[in-house]
Design a protein around this motif. Structure first.
Motif, PDB file in Angstrom:
ATOM      1  N   GLY A   1      -0.909   2.985  -8.540  1.00  0.00           N
ATOM      2  CA  GLY A   1      -1.917   4.011  -8.345  1.00  0.00           C
ATOM      3  C   GLY A   1      -3.300   3.431  -8.147  1.00  0.00           C
ATOM      4  O   GLY A   1      -3.507   2.213  -8.166  1.00  0.00           O
ATOM      5  N   ALA A   2      -4.268   4.312  -8.030  1.00  0.00           N
ATOM      6  CA  ALA A   2      -5.593   4.001  -7.507  1.00  0.00           C
ATOM      7  C   ALA A   2      -6.261   2.753  -8.085  1.00  0.00           C
ATOM      8  O   ALA A   2      -6.707   1.882  -7.346  1.00  0.00           O
ATOM      9  N   PHE A   3      -6.339   2.654  -9.391  1.00  0.00           N
ATOM     10  CA  PHE A   3      -7.118   1.573 -10.006  1.00  0.00           C
ATOM     11  C   PHE A   3      -6.271   0.748 -10.972  1.00  0.00           C
ATOM     12  O   PHE A   3      -6.780   0.203 -11.947  1.00  0.00           O
ATOM     13  N   LEU A   4      -4.982   0.665 -10.677  1.00  0.00           N
ATOM     14  CA  LEU A   4      -4.062   0.006 -11.598  1.00  0.00           C
ATOM     15  C   LEU A   4      -3.617  -1.352 -11.072  1.00  0.00           C
ATOM     16  O   LEU A   4      -3.457  -1.544  -9.867  1.00  0.00           O
ATOM     17  N   PRO A   5      -3.381  -2.295 -11.971  1.00  0.00           N
ATOM     18  CA  PRO A   5      -2.913  -3.618 -11.567  1.00  0.00           C
ATOM     19  C   PRO A   5      -1.401  -3.648 -11.384  1.00  0.00           C
ATOM     20  O   PRO A   5      -0.697  -2.690 -11.717  1.00  0.00           O
TER      21      PRO A   5
ATOM     22  N   ALA B   1      11.340  -4.182   3.504  1.00  0.00           N
ATOM     23  CA  ALA B   1      11.505  -3.922   2.074  1.00  0.00           C
ATOM     24  C   ALA B   1      11.600  -2.424   1.845  1.00  0.00           C
ATOM     25  O   ALA B   1      11.244  -1.618   2.709  1.00  0.00           O
ATOM     26  N   THR B   2      12.086  -2.079   0.676  1.00  0.00           N
ATOM     27  CA  THR B   2      11.945  -0.710   0.196  1.00  0.00           C
ATOM     28  C   THR B   2      10.576  -0.611  -0.466  1.00  0.00           C
ATOM     29  O   THR B   2      10.256  -1.389  -1.363  1.00  0.00           O
ATOM     30  N   PHE B   3       9.755   0.319   0.004  1.00  0.00           N
ATOM     31  CA  PHE B   3       8.411   0.502  -0.542  1.00  0.00           C
ATOM     32  C   PHE B   3       8.390   1.714  -1.460  1.00  0.00           C
ATOM     33  O   PHE B   3       8.808   2.803  -1.068  1.00  0.00           O
ATOM     34  N   VAL B   4       7.899   1.500  -2.671  1.00  0.00           N
ATOM     35  CA  VAL B   4       7.744   2.569  -3.647  1.00  0.00           C
ATOM     36  C   VAL B   4       6.249   2.748  -3.890  1.00  0.00           C
ATOM     37  O   VAL B   4       5.568   1.812  -4.331  1.00  0.00           O
ATOM     38  N   GLY B   5       5.723   3.940  -3.580  1.00  0.00           N
ATOM     39  CA  GLY B   5       4.302   4.182  -3.728  1.00  0.00           C
ATOM     40  C   GLY B   5       4.007   5.252  -4.758  1.00  0.00           C
ATOM     41  O   GLY B   5       4.510   6.371  -4.662  1.00  0.00           O
ATOM     42  N   LEU B   6       3.218   4.915  -5.758  1.00  0.00           N
ATOM     43  CA  LEU B   6       2.812   5.860  -6.796  1.00  0.00           C
ATOM     44  C   LEU B   6       1.392   6.331  -6.518  1.00  0.00           C
ATOM     45  O   LEU B   6       0.481   5.513  -6.339  1.00  0.00           O
ATOM     46  N   SER B   7       1.192   7.640  -6.449  1.00  0.00           N
ATOM     47  CA  SER B   7      -0.138   8.215  -6.282  1.00  0.00           C
ATOM     48  C   SER B   7      -0.817   7.613  -5.045  1.00  0.00           C
ATOM     49  O   SER B   7      -0.313   7.770  -3.938  1.00  0.00           O
ATOM     50  N   ALA B   8      -1.938   6.929  -5.203  1.00  0.00           N
ATOM     51  CA  ALA B   8      -2.620   6.347  -4.043  1.00  0.00           C
ATOM     52  C   ALA B   8      -1.729   5.341  -3.323  1.00  0.00           C
ATOM     53  O   ALA B   8      -1.846   5.161  -2.102  1.00  0.00           O
ATOM     54  N   GLY B   9      -0.826   4.694  -4.045  1.00  0.00           N
ATOM     55  CA  GLY B   9       0.133   3.804  -3.396  1.00  0.00           C
ATOM     56  C   GLY B   9       1.039   4.554  -2.444  1.00  0.00           C
ATOM     57  O   GLY B   9       1.487   4.019  -1.435  1.00  0.00           O
ATOM     58  N   GLY B  10       1.302   5.844  -2.748  1.00  0.00           N
ATOM     59  CA  GLY B  10       2.091   6.679  -1.847  1.00  0.00           C
ATOM     60  C   GLY B  10       1.367   6.938  -0.540  1.00  0.00           C
ATOM     61  O   GLY B  10       1.996   7.096   0.510  1.00  0.00           O
ATOM     62  N   GLY B  11       0.036   6.995  -0.587  1.00  0.00           N
ATOM     63  CA  GLY B  11      -0.730   7.120   0.641  1.00  0.00           C
ATOM     64  C   GLY B  11      -0.557   5.912   1.537  1.00  0.00           C
ATOM     65  O   GLY B  11      -0.438   6.035   2.771  1.00  0.00           O
TER      66      GLY B  11
ATOM     67  N   LEU C   1       1.910   3.152   6.231  1.00  0.00           N
ATOM     68  CA  LEU C   1       2.850   2.133   6.720  1.00  0.00           C
ATOM     69  C   LEU C   1       3.935   2.752   7.601  1.00  0.00           C
ATOM     70  O   LEU C   1       4.322   2.179   8.617  1.00  0.00           O
ATOM     71  N   LEU C   2       4.440   3.912   7.194  1.00  0.00           N
ATOM     72  CA  LEU C   2       5.472   4.587   7.978  1.00  0.00           C
ATOM     73  C   LEU C   2       4.981   4.888   9.391  1.00  0.00           C
ATOM     74  O   LEU C   2       5.751   4.853  10.349  1.00  0.00           O
ATOM     75  N   GLN C   3       3.702   5.187   9.502  1.00  0.00           N
ATOM     76  CA  GLN C   3       3.144   5.487  10.815  1.00  0.00           C
ATOM     77  C   GLN C   3       2.802   4.227  11.592  1.00  0.00           C
ATOM     78  O   GLN C   3       3.072   4.140  12.802  1.00  0.00           O
ATOM     79  N   GLU C   4       2.209   3.243  10.921  1.00  0.00           N
ATOM     80  CA  GLU C   4       1.658   2.086  11.622  1.00  0.00           C
ATOM     81  C   GLU C   4       2.582   0.870  11.646  1.00  0.00           C
ATOM     82  O   GLU C   4       2.479   0.043  12.551  1.00  0.00           O
ATOM     83  N   ARG C   5       3.449   0.712  10.630  1.00  0.00           N
ATOM     84  CA  ARG C   5       4.333  -0.456  10.551  1.00  0.00           C
ATOM     85  C   ARG C   5       5.745  -0.014  10.169  1.00  0.00           C
ATOM     86  O   ARG C   5       6.300  -0.462   9.167  1.00  0.00           O
ATOM     87  N   PRO C   6       6.366   0.876  10.922  1.00  0.00           N
ATOM     88  CA  PRO C   6       7.686   1.399  10.517  1.00  0.00           C
ATOM     89  C   PRO C   6       8.752   0.317  10.419  1.00  0.00           C
ATOM     90  O   PRO C   6       9.720   0.468   9.672  1.00  0.00           O
ATOM     91  N   GLY C   7       8.588  -0.780  11.149  1.00  0.00           N
ATOM     92  CA  GLY C   7       9.572  -1.848  11.102  1.00  0.00           C
ATOM     93  C   GLY C   7       9.653  -2.560   9.768  1.00  0.00           C
ATOM     94  O   GLY C   7      10.649  -3.232   9.473  1.00  0.00           O
ATOM     95  N   LEU C   8       8.617  -2.413   8.934  1.00  0.00           N
ATOM     96  CA  LEU C   8       8.628  -3.045   7.611  1.00  0.00           C
ATOM     97  C   LEU C   8       9.421  -2.243   6.589  1.00  0.00           C
ATOM     98  O   LEU C   8       9.745  -2.732   5.523  1.00  0.00           O
ATOM     99  N   MET C   9       9.735  -0.996   6.937  1.00  0.00           N
ATOM    100  CA  MET C   9      10.200  -0.023   5.956  1.00  0.00           C
ATOM    101  C   MET C   9      11.716   0.152   6.010  1.00  0.00           C
ATOM    102  O   MET C   9      12.254   0.819   6.881  1.00  0.00           O
ATOM    103  N   ALA C  10      12.416  -0.463   5.051  1.00  0.00           N
ATOM    104  CA  ALA C  10      13.854  -0.212   4.934  1.00  0.00           C
ATOM    105  C   ALA C  10      14.089   1.155   4.314  1.00  0.00           C
ATOM    106  O   ALA C  10      14.965   1.909   4.740  1.00  0.00           O
ATOM    107  N   ASN C  11      13.323   1.462   3.279  1.00  0.00           N
ATOM    108  CA  ASN C  11      13.356   2.771   2.619  1.00  0.00           C
ATOM    109  C   ASN C  11      11.962   3.058   2.089  1.00  0.00           C
ATOM    110  O   ASN C  11      11.169   2.145   1.853  1.00  0.00           O
ATOM    111  N   ALA C  12      11.682   4.341   1.880  1.00  0.00           N
ATOM    112  CA  ALA C  12      10.388   4.738   1.327  1.00  0.00           C
ATOM    113  C   ALA C  12      10.602   5.691   0.166  1.00  0.00           C
ATOM    114  O   ALA C  12      11.403   6.623   0.260  1.00  0.00           O
ATOM    115  N   VAL C  13       9.892   5.452  -0.922  1.00  0.00           N
ATOM    116  CA  VAL C  13       9.938   6.322  -2.090  1.00  0.00           C
ATOM    117  C   VAL C  13       8.500   6.708  -2.425  1.00  0.00           C
ATOM    118  O   VAL C  13       7.644   5.842  -2.622  1.00  0.00           O
ATOM    119  N   LEU C  14       8.230   8.013  -2.477  1.00  0.00           N
ATOM    120  CA  LEU C  14       6.897   8.521  -2.790  1.00  0.00           C
ATOM    121  C   LEU C  14       6.940   9.218  -4.144  1.00  0.00           C
ATOM    122  O   LEU C  14       7.800  10.060  -4.387  1.00  0.00           O
TER     123      LEU C  14
END
Length: 222
Positions: free
Chosen positions: A57-61, A111-121, A126-139
């Motif tokens: 998320g937004a400000f998390l390490p 890779a499978t990308f898992v995005g939490l909160s701002a990470g989901g944005g 990525l889905l729009q600009e780099r779809p080739g990187l995305m094996a799966n997406a989890v929001l």
């Protein structure tokens, strides 16, 4: 005000939980890639053939995922960068490019990308600009990046107000807006509160304002 030590921050948390986080940090030092005068840092775990990228998320390490990374490391190569706001990078195209460079440095093409909160944005971008990187997406815990005039007005109002608020008030707003309390009987409640305090205590006002500006710009142009 002096920053509290780890033991002071986590004084109320169970010893076993503190030991898990401290041990994870000791075993997983940051890795870095440098490109185009930018440094991107992340942590990695596991040696599986399939890669999973966890975006916080937004400000998390990166180590907000320490529990999940420990669980997944037996089957996957798990990569977790710090949030882009913590890394001081507020250009979405550059963030996508650095994620691609991170995968390449790890010998992976997708890779499978898992995005939490701002990470989901970021996952949506990525889905729009780099779809080739995305094996799966989890929001998780994020809405779609869409333009909404009412939401934009609220965002502009909050941004304007925040320019006049002290950092301490901004930190309290962030905790209230982004962090749900665990159930009262949760054994992780004290740990959760300590981790929140540790992370928001590091946030500066400039980073928050840049994050807000990027959010408004993204919804206007996505």
């Amino acid at each position: 005000m002096a920053r509290q030590s780890f033991d002071q921050l986590y004084a109320a948390a169970p010893e076993e939980q503190k030991a898990q986080l401290r041990g994870f940090r000791e075993r997983h030092p940051y890795k870095q890639i440098k490109a185009n005068r930018k440094t991107w840092q992340y942590i990695a775990a596991g040696q599986g053939e399939t890669a999973v990228v966890l975006l916080p998320g937004a400000f998390l390490p990166a180590d907000m995922w320490f529990y999940q990374m420990t669980a997944l490391a037996g089957r996957y190569r798990v990569l977790a960068p710090d949030s882009y706001a913590l890394q001081g990078i507020f250009d979405l195209d550059q963030i996508c490019w650095l994620l691609e460079e991170m995968l390449e440095a790890e010998g992976r093409s997708e890779a499978t990308f898992v995005g939490l909160s701002a990470g989901g944005g970021i996952v949506q971008y990525l889905l729009q600009e780099r779809p080739g990187l995305m094996a799966n997406a989890v929001l998780s815990h994020c809405g779609p990046i869409i333009y909404d005039e009412k939401g934009a007005r609220q965002g502009r109002w909050l941004l304007t107000l925040s320019r006049f608020l002290p950092a301490s008030i901004i930190r309290r707003i962030i905790v209230r807006q982004t962090s749900d309390q665990p159930p009262a009987n949760s054994q992780w409640r004290a740990f959760h509160n300590a981790y929140d305090q540790e992370q928001t205590g590091r946030l500066d006002k400039k980073t928050f304002l840049r994050f807000m500006e990027l959010g408004l710009e993204t919804r206007r142009t996505f």
